[in-house]
Write a protein that holds these residues in place. Sequence first.
Motif, PDB file in Angstrom:
ATOM      1  N   SER B  25       0.829  -1.211   0.000  1.00  7.74           N
ATOM      2  CA  SER B  25       0.000   0.000   0.000  1.00  7.74           C
ATOM      3  C   SER B  25       0.864   1.261   0.000  1.00  7.74           C
ATOM      4  O   SER B  25       0.490   2.289   0.544  1.00  7.74           O
ATOM      5  CB  SER B  25      -0.934  -0.028   1.210  1.00  7.74           C
ATOM      6  N   ALA B  26       2.038   1.153  -0.610  1.00  2.96           N
ATOM      7  CA  ALA B  26       2.975   2.286  -0.641  1.00  2.96           C
ATOM      8  C   ALA B  26       2.376   3.464  -1.399  1.00  2.96           C
ATOM      9  O   ALA B  26       1.684   3.279  -2.392  1.00  2.96           O
ATOM     10  CB  ALA B  26       4.269   1.862  -1.312  1.00  2.96           C
ATOM     11  N   ILE B  27       2.637   4.672  -0.923  1.00  5.76           N
ATOM     12  CA  ILE B  27       2.181   5.832  -1.695  1.00  5.76           C
ATOM     13  C   ILE B  27       3.348   6.652  -2.223  1.00  5.76           C
ATOM     14  O   ILE B  27       3.186   7.411  -3.143  1.00  5.76           O
ATOM     15  CB  ILE B  27       1.225   6.739  -0.876  1.00  5.76           C
ATOM     16  N   CYS B  28       4.537   6.504  -1.644  1.00  7.78           N
ATOM     17  CA  CYS B  28       5.684   7.239  -2.182  1.00  7.78           C
ATOM     18  C   CYS B  28       6.876   6.295  -2.274  1.00  7.78           C
ATOM     19  O   CYS B  28       7.492   5.940  -1.270  1.00  7.78           O
ATOM     20  CB  CYS B  28       6.030   8.443  -1.300  1.00  7.78           C
ATOM     21  N   SER B  29       7.185   5.886  -3.501  1.00  8.19           N
ATOM     22  CA  SER B  29       8.198   4.846  -3.699  1.00  8.19           C
ATOM     23  C   SER B  29       9.582   5.292  -3.226  1.00  8.19           C
ATOM     24  O   SER B  29      10.370   4.488  -2.750  1.00  8.19           O
ATOM     25  CB  SER B  29       8.242   4.419  -5.163  1.00  8.19           C
ATOM     26  N   ARG B  30       9.872   6.592  -3.354  1.00 11.63           N
ATOM     27  CA  ARG B  30      11.189   7.066  -2.937  1.00 11.63           C
ATOM     28  C   ARG B  30      11.346   6.959  -1.413  1.00 11.63           C
ATOM     29  O   ARG B  30      12.402   6.577  -0.914  1.00 11.63           O
ATOM     30  CB  ARG B  30      11.395   8.518  -3.383  1.00 11.63           C
TER      31      ARG B  30
END
Lengths: 292, 292
Positions: B25-30
């Motif tokens: 459920s990641a929203i910011c891969s960095r």
Amino acid sequence: MNPFKPWQTRIDAFLKDFLDQQQQSAICSRLEAAIRYTLLAGGKRIRPLLAYATADSLNIDRAQVDNLAGAIEMIHAYSLIHDDLPAMDNDDLRRGQATCHIRFDEATAILAGDALQALAFQLLSQTPAEARKVVKLISNLATACGVHGMAGGQSLDLRSENKNIKLEQLQAIHSAKTGALLVACVTMVTSLCDHLNHHQISAYHQFAEHFGMAFQIVDDILDVTGNTEQLGKTAGADENRHKSTYPSLLGLEHAQEKAQYHIQSAKNFLQQTNQKNPTLIQLTEYILIRSH
Amino acid sequence: MNPFKPWQTRIDAFLKDFLDQQQQSAICSRLEAAIRYTLLAGGKRIRPLLAYATADSLNIDRAQVDNLAGAIEMIHAYSLIHDDLPAMDNDDLRRGQATCHIRFDEATAILAGDALQALAFQLLSQTPAEARKVVKLISNLATACGVHGMAGGQSLDLRSENKNIKLEQLQAIHSAKTGALLVACVTMVTSLCDHLNHHQISAYHQFAEHFGMAFQIVDDILDVTGNTEQLGKTAGADENRHKSTYPSLLGLEHAQEKAQYHIQSAKNFLQQTNQKNPTLIQLTEYILIRSH
């Protein structure tokens, strides 16, 4: 006349008491001072107000909600300290006073934010409720402020500066960056309550999502229409940083309409809770009043 | 031959699994990448080892301790990221690789630390134990890493740079900065146990305090005697920053004697627990071996 003044006074006093207790075993006076400087600087205390108003709607004693309201405000305060840092938004002014890293120094500001996050969970662990409910509160807050919520949203937001983003992306950013914590103000309180059915819990949740959206749009509008003195922070900061906002994507008038839409939707979901919600309605309308 | 390799492998796999679950459920891969980069970079995993060894001593199943061991390691990882920032220790190298703000950027490093702290409490809230014990674990960790523990100690430490401080002040700094979290590795595990009496709990606590002192003194010694390649971080960093350390205040030989004293004291308190502690003894001796 601000109808929420008594609750703001309540949370201010509660936070001050808690910090006073901590100070007895302080080991670094400068760090303590930085925490106190930021957390007791006032502000609208929208998050605690939202938690108290939800408690009122559910006949939950406010004393049961002080800890979670205080913990959420600490998380919010830590996020402001870190967001204002030179490596992030690089802001000098917040709540009408110098930001933490300007008043103290960058290292102290980073550590004050870190310590505030820990203090929030310490405070929350002392909530006067059954242990299983306390664990649920902690899990809810940790999720709302971490990688899937506030911190993730801030990271996305920074990466969208100087870029043309679409409305859906802007909504995704705000839903994580500010929405998740506002939703937690409501869902943490409903999780204290044993007599709500699934439909009611969902209605409160959806109310909170629309409340959060309306709040963020109004915040974006105020950055355009307000002045630095009214805001207590630098007006026009979004435009200076080439950030996409609701007014920049939709125009001011359509942004205002969108805020109204979310406020109406929030109120509709409140009706579906089948509870008496006069203060939640009042608080929802209070958001919009800020934008005029 | 490292006798603790199986436990290091266990905690590495556990942390990787947890991050993998989060990534869905990641929203910011960095931000996710920065967390993964830091948390999965290896390291000695001393804190999880200390928790597992304490669990062994008390016949507690390691599966009950994975969450707290992982949460403590996350807190440790976040503190390394923030301590390495330019505004703090300004280090480029950690665990043999570029520090988080060098590999990514400063804003991402600040947020990765923030998100790791939240993740630690999220993981801890999922501990498979009675709710009242889980609440106690959370309270213990929050206190150990906040203003009275790790963050407070780091703040004191920064303020002591370029100053002549006394041995007692140095001990106070380390007791908060690194000691509190190491003590928590032991006390969090003992708090899962129902059959310990007051005397035994106190003996474990005092063991952990001496363990922590020995660990820090050896760390200071290694900063003088080790080289950058062995350490995986910049050797001589303390001296370059004009920081008071045990070798600088006592001389190398006396610092080594002091480490030995704390290791012996740690072992004496282990005896007073009236439990069989072979792995805790082994881990305590393992610290000293590092310094030769």
